[in-house]
Design an enzyme around this catalytic site. Structure first.
Site, mmCIF file in Angstrom:
data_model
loop_
_atom_site.group_PDB
_atom_site.id
_atom_site.type_symbol
_atom_site.label_atom_id
_atom_site.label_comp_id
_atom_site.label_asym_id
_atom_site.label_seq_id
_atom_site.Cartn_x
_atom_site.Cartn_y
_atom_site.Cartn_z
ATOM 1 N N LYS A 122 1.056 -1.200 -0.065
ATOM 2 C CA LYS A 122 -0.224 0.047 0.033
ATOM 3 C C LYS A 122 0.884 1.160 -0.076
ATOM 4 C CE LYS A 122 -1.637 2.371 3.410
ATOM 5 N NZ LYS A 122 -2.221 2.723 4.602
ATOM 6 N N ASP A 140 -6.742 1.090 1.563
ATOM 7 C CA ASP A 140 -6.508 1.385 2.862
ATOM 8 C C ASP A 140 -7.915 0.947 3.600
ATOM 9 O OD1 ASP A 140 -8.567 3.195 2.715
ATOM 10 O OD2 ASP A 140 -7.313 4.737 3.851
#
Length: 217
Positions: A122, A140
């Site tokens: 991420k 997220d």
């Protein structure tokens, strides 16, 4: 809405109406300061990170300066972000590797970024899409939650959610969509403020939904 694609198209339309332009909320000036800020943002609000980074970057806005600053001083400066011990170690060790292996520069590849301490997929995705313009859709907790509530993914894991969203939205939209999802999730479809039946988007997509949506972490 009978298909995922129809839902995704409507969601994109509504998000464009709400947020036609969004800047990444983490204050930074280049790839290195963005990378540090994203590492700090783990389990910490962007607002808090932006309160911490001015003092940190005033002393150390390059890998070389960060290494000279030392792990103990880094930890002191980022203490209010939480997880300061592990984050300070990651930032310090990451900075050393950038100097040793990458000439002090942040690499522009997923493979090299994800080898750095404290940098997962991420974090690498955020840097790649916002700093280097490489298509990526960082997922997220907000995006993972919304994608499940809006039936764009089965929520098996964040990797599956990312893959599903990439199929539903054109790559040229990924950078903006990821920021739009996060912003909407924070403002309207929050973890506790909506259960899949409360926010405007959930009500429009699923007007007949009566039972709360149980999302997977």
């Amino acid at each position: 809405m009978s298909t995922k694609q129809e839902r995704a198209d409507l969601i994109g339309q509504r998000l464009d109406e709400l947020y036609p332009h969004i800047d990444i909320p983490l204050d930074h000036k280049d790839a290195y300061t963005l990378l540090v800020a994203v590492i700090l943002s783990a389990q910490c609000t962007d607002k808090r990170v932006n309160e911490v980074t001015p003092a940190l970057f005033a002393d150390a806005d390059t890998p070389e300066k960060m290494v000279r600053l030392g792990q103990l001083r880094i930890k002191e400066l980022i203490a209010t972000c939480g997880l300061a011990n592990s984050k300070s170690k990651s930032i310090y060790e990451m900075s050393k590797i950038l100097i040793a292996k990458h000439g002090g520069e942040v690499p522009d590849s997923f493979q090299d970024l994800e080898k750095l301490p404290g940098v997962g997929h991420k974090t690498a995705s955020v840097v790649m899409v916002h700093q280097f313009g490489v298509p990526a859709f960082p997922v997220d907790t907000h995006i993972h939650r919304l994608a499940q509530r809006w039936k764009l993914t089965n929520g098996k894991n964040v990797e599956q959610t990312e893959a599903d969203l990439k199929k539903l939205f054109p790559s040229k939209e990924w950078e903006l969509r990821h920021l739009q999802f996060i912003t909407y999730g924070r403002q309207h479809c929050t973890a506790r403020g909506c259960d899949g039946t409360q926010c405007p988007m959930c009500r429009e997509l699923f007007p007949n939904r009566t039972k709360p949506v149980i999302t997977k972490k």
